[in-house]
Design a protein around this motif. Structure first.
Motif, short mmCIF file in Angstrom:
data_model
loop_
_atom_site.label_atom_id
_atom_site.label_comp_id
_atom_site.label_asym_id
_atom_site.label_seq_id
_atom_site.Cartn_x
_atom_site.Cartn_y
_atom_site.Cartn_z
N PRO A 1 0.83 -1.21 0.00
CA PRO A 1 0.00 0.00 0.00
C PRO A 1 0.87 1.26 0.00
O PRO A 1 2.03 1.22 0.45
CB PRO A 1 -0.80 -0.08 1.29
N LEU A 2 0.29 2.33 -0.50
CA LEU A 2 1.03 3.57 -0.69
C LEU A 2 1.69 4.04 0.60
O LEU A 2 2.85 4.45 0.63
CB LEU A 2 0.07 4.64 -1.22
N GLU A 3 0.93 3.95 1.71
CA GLU A 3 1.44 4.46 2.99
C GLU A 3 2.71 3.70 3.40
O GLU A 3 3.66 4.28 3.92
CB GLU A 3 0.40 4.30 4.09
N LEU A 4 2.69 2.38 3.11
CA LEU A 4 3.83 1.57 3.52
C LEU A 4 5.01 1.80 2.60
O LEU A 4 6.16 1.70 3.02
CB LEU A 4 3.45 0.10 3.49
N MET A 5 4.72 2.10 1.33
CA MET A 5 5.79 2.29 0.36
C MET A 5 6.78 3.33 0.86
O MET A 5 7.99 3.17 0.75
CB MET A 5 5.22 2.74 -0.99
N GLN A 6 6.25 4.41 1.44
CA GLN A 6 7.12 5.48 1.91
C GLN A 6 8.04 4.97 3.01
O GLN A 6 9.24 5.24 3.03
CB GLN A 6 6.27 6.65 2.43
N VAL A 7 7.45 4.17 3.91
CA VAL A 7 8.26 3.61 5.00
C VAL A 7 9.35 2.72 4.42
O VAL A 7 10.52 2.79 4.81
CB VAL A 7 7.36 2.80 5.96
N ILE A 8 8.93 1.89 3.44
CA ILE A 8 9.89 0.93 2.88
C ILE A 8 11.00 1.66 2.14
O ILE A 8 12.19 1.33 2.30
CB ILE A 8 9.16 -0.05 1.94
N THR A 9 10.64 2.67 1.35
CA THR A 9 11.68 3.40 0.60
C THR A 9 12.68 4.04 1.57
O THR A 9 13.89 3.95 1.36
CB THR A 9 11.09 4.50 -0.30
N SER A 10 12.15 4.67 2.61
CA SER A 10 13.12 5.33 3.50
C SER A 10 13.94 4.32 4.28
O SER A 10 15.12 4.55 4.55
CB SER A 10 12.41 6.33 4.42
N THR A 11 13.32 3.17 4.61
CA THR A 11 14.10 2.13 5.29
C THR A 11 15.19 1.61 4.37
O THR A 11 16.34 1.41 4.79
CB THR A 11 13.18 0.97 5.71
N ASN A 12 14.84 1.38 3.10
CA ASN A 12 15.84 0.89 2.14
C ASN A 12 16.98 1.89 1.98
O ASN A 12 18.14 1.51 1.88
CB ASN A 12 15.18 0.64 0.78
N ASP A 13 16.60 3.15 1.97
CA ASP A 13 17.59 4.21 1.88
C ASP A 13 18.58 4.11 3.03
O ASP A 13 19.81 4.13 2.85
CB ASP A 13 16.84 5.54 2.00
N LEU A 14 18.02 3.94 4.21
CA LEU A 14 18.82 3.84 5.42
C LEU A 14 19.73 2.61 5.36
O LEU A 14 20.91 2.66 5.68
CB LEU A 14 17.88 3.75 6.63
N LEU A 15 19.15 1.50 4.89
CA LEU A 15 19.91 0.25 4.80
C LEU A 15 21.09 0.43 3.86
O LEU A 15 22.20 -0.03 4.13
CB LEU A 15 19.01 -0.88 4.30
N ALA A 16 20.83 1.12 2.73
CA ALA A 16 21.90 1.30 1.75
C ALA A 16 23.04 2.11 2.36
O ALA A 16 24.22 1.76 2.22
CB ALA A 16 21.34 2.02 0.52
N ARG A 17 22.67 3.17 3.09
CA ARG A 17 23.71 4.01 3.69
C ARG A 17 24.48 3.23 4.74
O ARG A 17 25.69 3.32 4.87
CB ARG A 17 23.08 5.25 4.32
N LEU A 18 23.73 2.42 5.48
CA LEU A 18 24.35 1.61 6.53
C LEU A 18 25.36 0.64 5.92
O LEU A 18 26.49 0.48 6.40
CB LEU A 18 23.24 0.84 7.25
N GLU A 19 24.95 0.00 4.82
CA GLU A 19 25.82 -0.98 4.19
C GLU A 19 27.09 -0.29 3.68
O GLU A 19 28.20 -0.80 3.84
CB GLU A 19 25.09 -1.66 3.03
N ALA A 20 26.91 0.90 3.10
CA ALA A 20 28.06 1.64 2.58
C ALA A 20 29.05 1.92 3.70
O ALA A 20 30.27 1.74 3.55
CB ALA A 20 27.59 2.94 1.94
N SER A 21 28.50 2.32 4.86
CA SER A 21 29.43 2.68 5.94
C SER A 21 30.09 1.43 6.51
O SER A 21 31.24 1.46 6.92
CB SER A 21 28.70 3.49 7.01
N PHE A 22 29.35 0.32 6.51
CA PHE A 22 29.96 -0.93 6.96
C PHE A 22 31.13 -1.31 6.05
O PHE A 22 32.21 -1.69 6.50
CB PHE A 22 28.94 -2.07 6.95
N LEU A 23 30.86 -1.18 4.75
CA LEU A 23 31.90 -1.51 3.77
C LEU A 23 33.14 -0.64 3.98
O LEU A 23 34.26 -1.12 3.97
CB LEU A 23 31.36 -1.32 2.35
N ARG A 24 32.87 0.66 4.21
CA ARG A 24 33.98 1.59 4.43
C ARG A 24 34.79 1.15 5.63
O ARG A 24 36.01 1.12 5.60
CB ARG A 24 33.42 2.99 4.65
#
Lengths: 261, 115, 432
Positions: free
Chosen positions: C183-206
């Motif tokens: 649902p649309l409402e959840l999509m926003q949560v998921i996108t921002s969570t994915n965003d956060l996950l991506a940044r987290l992974e990048a910093s882990f890699l660093r």
């Protein structure tokens, strides 16, 4: 018939559900496990069944006023238990090892007694009609409606008290308990007047024209704060004395908890 | 015997608790008898003197229980089937004080007339 | 909560309806009673001989009085007046029932007509009529409640699924959440969570890259330093005080760097995902072989007991763990002492025990020896051995990663410390 059964059951259920909801909400606030509720409900129901079997004999005690005296004793006990509960909450939460268990015991005893008292009248009422099936069905549906309303109000109060902040929850919960306890005390006094153990007096005031006790609002207030349209001076002084006592202890309780947290 | 001593003890406690003098039951009080039959009060109207404490003796001749209730008199008492109950009322000011059987309010209606 | 509010409003409004319609029906019945009384008063001719007794249905009763005499009555009334014969409505008892009566006074003819209706029957009738209209409301409530419950439950299902999905994830799993059919409402949560996950992974890699980079960068100069030191020692008299000090310092720096790198490698949770089946006994054997020279130099008797023991774990991390325990034992055991290593399985799990005959550690220090950079007896350690105080911190770290617990006690030798690491027994639990 329907309305009568609704009112009778509602009045009894409301008093019990009020006690249960406020105490269980306070359990949550104080971080006490709510397991005790189930047990005390069971105990209370067993007590109600036992009382309704024994009531015929009990009525004959003390020259025919045994019922009043027993009921008054139960209500006095509930008042004392609620007073004790507030005292225990007021205790220093730091050294809680002892009072933690006691507090649960006190709450369970209060609810058991409350359910016994209220459940007894419902049982006697329903039992009287069990022989007459068509009427019994009407009365049972009325009772279910009354019980649902009573439980719903209890649930609302529970959510309301639980939803507040720690401090406000404590204030609201203990304040409600103080009102209920004062109502119990004044009812106990009334019963002892009825039994002619306490002198009866002319009513202190008469607010029945303004808010009759028989109205839904009157019944609600009766259960909630022990409203009486025509109380005697003795009743009123016990009511306000008890209320004051509990409120003072409650103020200490809120303060001590506040400092602790 | 037992109940009598118990009662006196209780009264003693109450005297201490409320520090008001308790009139003992032995004072003469008019006794009014009311019967419950067929979910009706017989008589359905009783007259009592004003400013006097009155002892109501209510006999329930029905097999089912009844609850004597009166908001005006501030009284409430469950009476089991085929039992009697004692209810003290008054002293009252002159007037009409209705009472009813809460379990059968359609028919069990009555009033106390205080004169 | 919702149900409580609904129950309250529905039931209370139903009751209100019940009450007002009941009052209305009562009024209807009352006016009927009045009409009947008037009718009765008008009809009779007034010249009756004796009393006329009429049989009517049980629900109604009546009396007609002419002056003081009864002149007409229904068979279910007594001969006495059933009401006080004042005009108006009155509720009375007679003949085993309670009646609603109306008295009509016809002064012109000196006639009073009393009509009565049984209250119980009339109330049952009234109730039957009203219940027909109120009941549906009451019956619908549970149905409505059930429907609301189902709909809310259905509506919240995606949220519950998402929560379950996130819960079941492993800590090292930083892949984005699939964005299918939400649902649309959840999509926003998921996108921002994915965003956060991506940044987290990048910093882990660093972070991980920094660790391995630092390893390379630091190892090379230290090796060079050692080579130069070795060369320098040829030009200096053997046993030169400064040289010995320098060598010790360089060794210490080397081991510090090695340990820090080991700690970094084992720090991220992703190592758990790489658990494999490992024979702990064999692993211990290998570590002993590689570090045997250290024991031999100091004439320490090394003993290994146990048998093939399979467990799941990370090869490198476990090697580090065993090596650190052995190094510690070797370091703190005086020349000519004993070290005993045992691998055993019991009900608690798989136990790796290393005992030495060194000075031991006072019990009150047991907790602290696992702290990073803590060394028993302070920095000026009496044994004078090279160490940086990281060894046991790493051991504990690796043990934690494997869900193992560490127990310290006095060794079975005359003096010394016994360190046991107990791994949870059953293999294949690594996903917990």
């Amino acid at each position: 018939m329907l309305l009568t059964s609704v009112v009778i059951v509602l009045r009894e259920v409301l008093e019990a559900s009020l006690l249960i909801s406020v105490l269980s909400a306070l359990s949550g606030v104080l971080g006490i496990h709510r397991r005790w509720i189930g047990w005390s409900l069971l105990f209370g129901l067993a007590g109600a069944v036992g009382y309704s079997f024994g009531v015929a004999a009990i009525s004959d005690w003390f020259d025919g006023v045994g019922q009043e005296v027993t009921s008054a004793v139960m209500q006095l006990l509930i008042f004392l238990l609620l007073l004790m509960f507030t005292f225990l909450v007021a205790q220093d939460p730091g050294k809680q090892r002892f009072s933690g268990k006691l507090i649960v015991l006190v709450m369970a005893a209060t609810v058991s007694l409350g359910v016994t008292r209220e459940g007894f009248e419902i049982l006697v009422y329903l039992y009287g009609f069990s022989a007459d099936l068509p009427r019994f069905i009407t009365i049972l549906s009325g009772s279910v409606i009354g019980a649902c309303i009573g439980i719903s109000i209890g649930a609302l109060i529970y959510y309301l008290v639980s939803a507040l902040s720690y401090r406000l929850s404590l204030i609201a919960g203990l304040g409600l308990l103080a009102l209920v306890a004062a109502g119990m005390l004044s009812q106990a006094v009334l019963l002892l007047i009825q039994a002619d153990w306490l002198p009866s007096q002319f009513p202190l005031w008469d607010s029945s024209g303004w808010l009759p006790e028989s109205s839904v609002t009157g019944q609600l207030l009766y259960a909630l704060i022990g409203y009486e349209a025509t109380p005697t001076a003795l009743q009123a002084s016990f009511y306000f004395g008890g209320l004051l006592l509990l409120l003072i202890v409650a103020v200490f309780a809120v303060r001590s908890r506040e400092q602790a947290s | 015997m037992f109940s009598r001593t118990k009662k006196i003890y209780f009264q003693a406690v109450l005297v201490v608790v409320c520090s008001t003098s308790v009139n003992t039951v032995h004072a003469d009080k008019p006794v009014i008898e009311i019967e419950i039959r067929d979910h009706l009060f017989w008589p359905s109207e009783v007259t009592v003197p004003a400013n006097t404490k009155v002892k109501l003796l209510v006999y329930n001749k029905d097999p089912t229980s009844e609850e004597f209730e009166s908001y005006e008199l501030n009284r409430e008492k469950v009476i089991m089937g085929n039992r009697k109950a004692v209810i003290f009322i008054g002293p009252l000011l002159p007037g009409v004080y209705p009472f009813f059987g809460e379990f059968n309010p359609d028919t069990a209606q009555g009033k106390v007339i205080v004169e | 909560m919702l149900l409580a509010i609904m129950t309250l409003t529905v039931f209370l409004s139903a009751l209100h309806g019940y009450r007002s319609s009941m009052a209305e029906v009562q009024q209807l019945f009352d006016s009927e009673l009045l009409d009947k009384a008037r009718l009765l008063a008008i009809t009779g001719n007034g010249r009756s001989v004796g009393v006329e007794v009429v049989s009517i249905s049980d629900q109604y009763a009546f009396q007609v009085w002419q002056g003081d005499e009864i002149f007409q009555r229904s068979s279910n009334t007594p001969l006495t007046a059933i009401s006080n014969l004042d005009e108006g409505y009155q509720d009375v008892n007679f003949g085993r029932h309670r009646w609603r009566t109306y008295t009509w006074v016809d002064l012109a003819r000196n006639r009073r007509a009393v009509t009565a209706e049984r209250i119980d029957i009339r109330n049952v009738l009234a109730e039957r009529i009203i219940l027909k209209s109120v009941m549906p409301v009451i019956v619908t409530l549970p149905v409505a409640g059930l429907l609301i419950w189902l709909i809310v439950g259905y509506g919240l299902a995606p949220l519950r699924n998402l929560a379950a999905h996130l819960r079941s994830r492993r800590a090292e799993d930083l892949r984005p959440i699939p964005e299918t059919r939400q649902p649309l409402e959840l999509m926003q949560v998921i996108t921002s969570t994915n965003d956060l996950l991506a940044r987290l992974e990048a910093s882990f890699l660093r972070e991980r890259r920094f660790a391995s980079d630092a390893a390379h960068e630091l190892r090379t100069p230290i090796s060079a330093l050692k080579v130069h030191l070795h060369n320098m020692s040829k030009n200096l008299p053997a046993g030169d005080h400064d040289l010995v000090q320098l060598e010790a310092a360089v060794d210490r720096m080397g081991s510090l760097v090695e340990q820090i790198l080991a700690l970094h490698r084992t720090a991220p949770d992703q190592y758990m995902a790489r658990f494999r089946e490992i024979d702990l006994y064999q692993l211990v054997q290998q570590v002993i072989i590689s570090s045997y020279s250290g024991f031999e130099q100091r004439d320490i008797q090394l003993e290994l007991t146990g048998a093939r023991t399979l467990m799941s774990g990370d090869q490198f991390a476990l090697e580090t763990l065993v090596k650190n325990l052995l190094d510690n034992a070797c370091k703190y055991t005086p020349a000519g002492g004993h070290v005993r290593v045992s691998v055993a399985t019991d009900s608690a799990g798989i136990m790796l025990q290393v005992e030495d005959s060194g000075p031991g550690v006072p019990e009150e220090h047991y907790e602290r020896i696992f702290d990073r950079f803590y060394r028993a007896g302070g920095d000026r350690h009496q044994s004078g051995v090279v160490g940086c105080g990281l060894g046991l911190a790493i051991v504990r770290h690796i043990a934690d990663l494997h869900g193992a617990s560490i127990h310290l006690k006095k060794s079975s030798f005359e003096s010394g410390l016994s360190v046991s690491v107990v791994f949870p027994g059953i293999t294949g639990n690594e996903g917990e």
